[in-house]
Design an enzyme around this catalytic site. Structure first.
Site, mmCIF file in Angstrom:
data_model
loop_
_atom_site.group_PDB
_atom_site.id
_atom_site.type_symbol
_atom_site.label_atom_id
_atom_site.label_comp_id
_atom_site.label_asym_id
_atom_site.label_seq_id
_atom_site.Cartn_x
_atom_site.Cartn_y
_atom_site.Cartn_z
ATOM 1 N N SER A 10 0.867 -1.184 0.000
ATOM 2 C CA SER A 10 0.000 0.000 0.000
ATOM 3 C C SER A 10 0.899 1.228 0.000
ATOM 4 C CB SER A 10 -0.875 0.021 1.254
ATOM 5 O OG SER A 10 -1.684 -1.120 1.287
ATOM 6 N N SER A 250 6.511 1.673 11.339
ATOM 7 C CA SER A 250 5.464 2.297 10.539
ATOM 8 C C SER A 250 6.132 3.182 9.507
ATOM 9 C CB SER A 250 4.527 3.122 11.413
ATOM 10 O OG SER A 250 5.074 4.402 11.604
ATOM 11 N N LYS A 251 5.306 3.658 8.579
ATOM 12 C CA LYS A 251 5.864 4.480 7.508
ATOM 13 C C LYS A 251 6.393 5.797 8.064
ATOM 14 C CE LYS A 251 4.028 2.273 3.538
ATOM 15 N NZ LYS A 251 2.885 1.444 3.877
ATOM 16 N N ARG A 252 6.071 6.080 9.327
ATOM 17 C CA ARG A 252 6.573 7.323 9.921
ATOM 18 C C ARG A 252 7.952 7.151 10.562
ATOM 19 N NH1 ARG A 252 1.277 7.297 10.497
ATOM 20 N NH2 ARG A 252 1.347 6.087 12.399
#
Ligand code: GLU
Length: 313
Positions: A10, A250-252
């Site tokens: 995603s 996470s993408k962060r």
């Protein structure tokens, strides 16, 4: 039958180490069996997944040396390979389920869902309390005047299980552990559970490799395969990659994202360290994806979560 594996990222941000490990394992597992690989971009949530993120993801995967036979840039017989462009297929599946009398509108707001005293699953999601399950036609017409409904699948109190290729047997009672689940949100966005089943079947995927956070989605997906009369793939879930402090990546997580990693490491350095963490590189030495084919085996990969040691990347 030839194995077909897939990457289904995603693109809601820059690819991170967990996504890379997922793609590496899916690639190695399929290629070791002489199988083909499909890349599908799971951008159903178009607001969170703009096209430029998907383009960057494709470029990052190429940079890593993970190739695919079907998907963006490669074409193939089952395109388009962007979920945002496949809604007619999801609509057709939804209509098939609706014709079986298994779909109902749900008008619950987020706050109402939260307040309903349903048990919570391990992943923190509430089991739907069934508030809108038995609305009459009059009630539905009345509620539809004030807000558009989401659509849910009515699930039976049956136990659905399977043997995961890495984690072993897993089962759930659909009604008790999962509840009637979303097929389409009230804003019209199709749910992951429906889209992933429709797409893996349409793309001829025979082997799904993904993180253990999706293990508990699998009984729901198997139920959908069965209802839709589609052949189910085999499933292999691998342990989650955790940040050095034990949190889920996470993408962060700036340190784990390719945006910073690409400036200080080569693709082979990243893959070699990931393969070391996942048990199939004897040291953290740089390795190419191709070179790892000789060493990879599922029984070398641990089953417990993998914590990234401080300073490894
Ligand atoms: N798109 C999902 C993700 O990036 C993966 C779905 C799947 O592998 O079934 O988490």
């Amino acid at each position: 039958m030839q194995t077909a594996g897939r990457f289904a990222p995603s693109p809601s941000g820059r690819i991170h180490l967990g996504n890379i490990l997922c793609c590496l394992l899916a690639w190695l597992s399929a290629r070791q069996q002489g199988g083909r690989v499909v890349l599908r971009i799971e951008d159903l949530d178009t607001a969170r997944c703009p096209r430029r993120y998907a383009d960057q993801m494709v470029e990052d995967l190429q940079w890593l040396g993970l190739d695919w036979d079907e998907g963006p840039g490669a074409g193939g017989p089952s395109g388009p390979y962007y979920q945002s462009q496949r809604t007619p297929l999801y609509q057709a599946a939804l209509e098939k389920l609706a014709a079986m009398g298994l779909v109902y509108p749900c008008f619950c707001t987020r706050a109402e869902l939260h307040a309903a005293s349903a048990p919570h699953r391990g992943d923190g999601q509430a089991v739907y309390a069934g508030t809108c399950r038995d609305l009459t036609a009059e009630q539905i017409a009345e509620k539809a005047k004030s807000r558009p409904p989401a659509l849910r699948l009515r699930v039976p109190g049956e136990t659905w299980g399977f043997t995961d290729g890495h984690m072993g047997p897993y089962r759930e009672n659909l009604a008790r552990d999962c509840g009637d689940f979303l097929l389409r949100r009230s804003d019209g966005m199709f749910a992951y559970q429906l889209a992933v089943v429709v797409d893996d079947a349409a793309m001829g995927v025979t082997e799904v490799v993904r993180g253990a956070d999706l293990l508990d989605s699998t009984p729901r997906q198997l139920y959908l395969y069965d209802l839709l009369g589609l052949p189910a793939p085999s499933f292999i879930h691998f342990p989650l990659l955790l940040a050095p402090d034990g949190r889920r990546l996470s993408k962060r997580d700036a340190d784990a994202g390719l945006d910073t990693l690409r400036d200080r490491a080569t693709a082979a350095e990243i893959l070699g360290k990931l393969a070391y963490l996942a048990g199939f590189n004897p040291s953290a030495a740089p390795r190419t994806a191709e070179g790892l084919l000789a060493d990879f085996a599922w029984d070398k990969v641990p089953r417990a979560d993998l914590r990234i040691p401080e300073g490894l990347f």
